[in-house]
Design a protein around this motif. Sequence first.
Motif, PDB file in Angstrom:
ATOM      1  N   SER A  95     -25.845  35.120  69.062  1.00 63.38           N
ATOM      2  CA  SER A  95     -26.497  36.153  69.873  1.00 63.38           C
ATOM      3  C   SER A  95     -27.274  35.525  71.027  1.00 63.38           C
ATOM      4  O   SER A  95     -27.307  36.078  72.125  1.00 63.38           O
ATOM      5  CB  SER A  95     -27.404  37.017  69.007  1.00 63.38           C
ATOM      6  OG  SER A  95     -28.427  36.248  68.425  1.00 63.38           O
ATOM      7  N   SER A  96     -27.878  34.358  70.796  1.00 66.31           N
ATOM      8  CA  SER A  96     -28.576  33.666  71.886  1.00 66.31           C
ATOM      9  C   SER A  96     -27.598  33.244  72.974  1.00 66.31           C
ATOM     10  O   SER A  96     -27.890  33.378  74.168  1.00 66.31           O
ATOM     11  CB  SER A  96     -29.311  32.431  71.360  1.00 66.31           C
ATOM     12  OG  SER A  96     -30.318  32.801  70.455  1.00 66.31           O
ATOM     13  N   LEU A  97     -26.445  32.765  72.577  1.00 64.67           N
ATOM     14  CA  LEU A  97     -25.420  32.380  73.546  1.00 64.67           C
ATOM     15  C   LEU A  97     -24.959  33.578  74.377  1.00 64.67           C
ATOM     16  O   LEU A  97     -24.811  33.478  75.598  1.00 64.67           O
ATOM     17  CB  LEU A  97     -24.231  31.739  72.823  1.00 64.67           C
ATOM     18  CG  LEU A  97     -23.098  31.220  73.694  1.00 64.67           C
ATOM     19  CD1 LEU A  97     -23.604  30.092  74.593  1.00 64.67           C
ATOM     20  CD2 LEU A  97     -21.947  30.735  72.838  1.00 64.67           C
ATOM     21  N   VAL A  98     -24.765  34.711  73.720  1.00 67.09           N
ATOM     22  CA  VAL A  98     -24.360  35.923  74.442  1.00 67.09           C
ATOM     23  C   VAL A  98     -25.445  36.337  75.438  1.00 67.09           C
ATOM     24  O   VAL A  98     -25.139  36.686  76.587  1.00 67.09           O
ATOM     25  CB  VAL A  98     -24.042  37.065  73.454  1.00 67.09           C
ATOM     26  CG1 VAL A  98     -23.885  38.385  74.164  1.00 67.09           C
ATOM     27  CG2 VAL A  98     -22.798  36.750  72.642  1.00 67.09           C
ATOM     28  N   VAL A  99     -26.702  36.287  75.028  1.00 70.88           N
ATOM     29  CA  VAL A  99     -27.805  36.651  75.924  1.00 70.88           C
ATOM     30  C   VAL A  99     -27.848  35.702  77.118  1.00 70.88           C
ATOM     31  O   VAL A  99     -27.990  36.138  78.266  1.00 70.88           O
ATOM     32  CB  VAL A  99     -29.152  36.656  75.164  1.00 70.88           C
ATOM     33  CG1 VAL A  99     -30.332  36.743  76.122  1.00 70.88           C
ATOM     34  CG2 VAL A  99     -29.191  37.794  74.168  1.00 70.88           C
TER      35      VAL A  99
END
Length: 113
Positions: A95-99
């Motif tokens: 999710s951090s990568l997507v953000v």
Amino acid sequence: MAYLRSFFVIFICLMLGKGIQALTGLAIPGSIIGMLILFTALSMGLLPAHWAMKGCHVLIKNMALLFVPVGVGLMNYLDLLTDNTLTILLSTLGSSLVVFMVIGIATHYKEKQ
């Protein structure tokens, strides 16, 4: 008197959110719904910002203290957390990568204009 009014406004929004959550059975916590109600009322000008400001400042100033019970409560579920460590870690990283990607793309397009 300003503090009392401020906490009353925040409390009413919280209770409205909890009531909506209980009546509808939404998976969203009532406290989040209450914050959305407060945000909407402030954004639309239905509620003057100075009515909620004093209480919000007190809560924000003591936010670290308010997270202590939640952190201690997590200790009750330590075995559950250790059993799912890989899943929690992967979902957090994913999710951090997507953000980061979305922010990077949005910034890229914003800089082009």
